[in-house]
Design a protein around this motif. Structure first.
Motif, short mmCIF file in Angstrom:
data_model
loop_
_atom_site.label_atom_id
_atom_site.label_comp_id
_atom_site.label_asym_id
_atom_site.label_seq_id
_atom_site.Cartn_x
_atom_site.Cartn_y
_atom_site.Cartn_z
N CYS A 23 -27.83 8.75 -43.63
CA CYS A 23 -28.31 8.18 -42.39
C CYS A 23 -28.59 9.30 -41.40
O CYS A 23 -27.70 10.07 -41.06
CB CYS A 23 -27.27 7.24 -41.82
SG CYS A 23 -27.68 6.66 -40.18
N PHE A 83 -29.14 9.16 -38.29
CA PHE A 83 -28.49 9.01 -36.98
C PHE A 83 -27.03 9.44 -37.06
O PHE A 83 -26.45 9.87 -36.07
CB PHE A 83 -28.59 7.56 -36.51
CG PHE A 83 -30.00 7.14 -36.26
CD1 PHE A 83 -30.67 7.56 -35.12
CD2 PHE A 83 -30.67 6.34 -37.16
CE1 PHE A 83 -31.98 7.20 -34.90
CE2 PHE A 83 -31.99 5.96 -36.94
CZ PHE A 83 -32.64 6.40 -35.81
N CYS A 84 -26.43 9.30 -38.26
CA CYS A 84 -25.05 9.77 -38.43
C CYS A 84 -25.04 11.29 -38.50
O CYS A 84 -24.12 11.94 -37.99
CB CYS A 84 -24.45 9.20 -39.72
SG CYS A 84 -24.05 7.46 -39.58
N CYS A 103 -27.48 3.93 -42.36
CA CYS A 103 -26.26 3.21 -42.63
C CYS A 103 -26.36 1.83 -41.99
O CYS A 103 -27.26 1.58 -41.19
CB CYS A 103 -25.04 3.96 -42.08
SG CYS A 103 -24.97 3.95 -40.30
N HIS A 127 -26.37 1.74 -38.08
CA HIS A 127 -27.56 2.25 -37.43
C HIS A 127 -28.79 1.43 -37.77
O HIS A 127 -29.71 1.30 -36.96
CB HIS A 127 -27.76 3.73 -37.76
CG HIS A 127 -26.81 4.61 -37.03
ND1 HIS A 127 -25.90 5.41 -37.65
CD2 HIS A 127 -26.62 4.77 -35.70
CE1 HIS A 127 -25.18 6.05 -36.74
NE2 HIS A 127 -25.60 5.68 -35.54
#
Ligand SMILES: [Zn+2]
Lengths: 167, 85
Positions: B19, B21-22, B56, B59
């Motif tokens: 992911c 964003f992670c 994920c 997100h």
């Protein structure tokens, strides 16, 4: 008070004065309904992704303000009445505001707006860093019950759709 | 024989995407930022599923919500504007 932000989409086919007067009107409504306008971010005219109320153009304004659920309610009542508003969207940014920090932010905004020469690349980064309180739950956690007093809407969209009407 | 044994091919899977964003916490998900959100829709404006985008669950939910909010504001399309055929 809570911190909100609203996007107003004004019909982009209207002349500048009309757009301006609509924006002024809604700014005044914020103040008259116990709200405190922190700043307006003017995105200007943009092409709409689809036709709304017979137009393909919208004038976008992002209003950043503090207020109570009643403020938002009064605003939304007026959006629906006013034909010039084609779409609107309100998001609660935080549950609590620190009035002092807010005043400082408003002052900072006003200052930033004055000196034209260097202010060119400023607009984007400006609003975020200031308030510690407002930052808490901010962007990613776009919170439900945008105070539209309609808890059943919480499911997915915490916003209130505009009175669409796109025949 | 240049023919590859089948087994080998089967074992080679595309690496599971992570992911983004992670990975990058600075990357925000914002309904106002249609340029970023555009990466998560197809040419036809459909939201790309998680198994493809690699987001994920958490997100992906936020991306989905942001896209829907952006659509409401006509920042993104519900349906594509195809050139007249
Ligand atoms: Zn993630």
């Amino acid at each position: 008070m809570r911190r909100y932000e609203s996007v107003w989409v004004v019909n982009g086919d209207l002349p500048d004065e009309e757009v301006k007067s609509a924006i002024d009107k809604f700014s005044r409504i914020i103040s008259s309904a116990d709200g405190l306008l922190v700043g307006l971010d003017d995105w200007g005219r943009r092409k709409l992704a689809y036709k709304i109320k017979g137009t393909h153009r919208g004038y976008y304004v992002l209003a950043d303000y503090a207020g109570t659920p009643a403020t938002v309610k009064e605003l939304e009542r007026n959006y629906r009445i006013d034909d010039r508003i084609v779409r609107y969207h309100t998001v609660k940014k935080s549950d609590q505001v620190d009035l002092e920090a807010l005043q400082a932010e408003i002052a900072a905004r006003a200052q930033a707006a004055q000196p034209e020469p260097e202010a060119a690349p400023a607009p984007a980064p400006e609003p975020e860093p200031a308030p510690a309180a407002a930052e808490a739950a901010s962007t990613p956690e776009v919170t439900p019950e945008a105070a539209a007093a309609s808890p059943e809407e919480a499911a997915a969209p915490e916003q209130t759709p505009a009175p669409a009407k796109e025949e | 024989m240049p023919v590859m044994p089948r087994r080998k091919r089967k074992q080679f899977y595309v690496r599971r995407k992570v992911c983004r964003f992670c990975v990058d916490s600075k990357l925000a998900i914002d309904y106002k930022d249609s340029n970023t959100l555009r990466q998560f829709v197809t040419e036809r404006g459909k939201i790309i599923p998680r198994r493809i985008s690699g987001n994920c669950a958490r997100h992906q939910r936020r991306v989905t919500r942001a896209i829907k909010q952006a659509r409401l504001l006509a920042l993104m399309p519900y349906i594509p504007q195809l050139p007249p055929t």
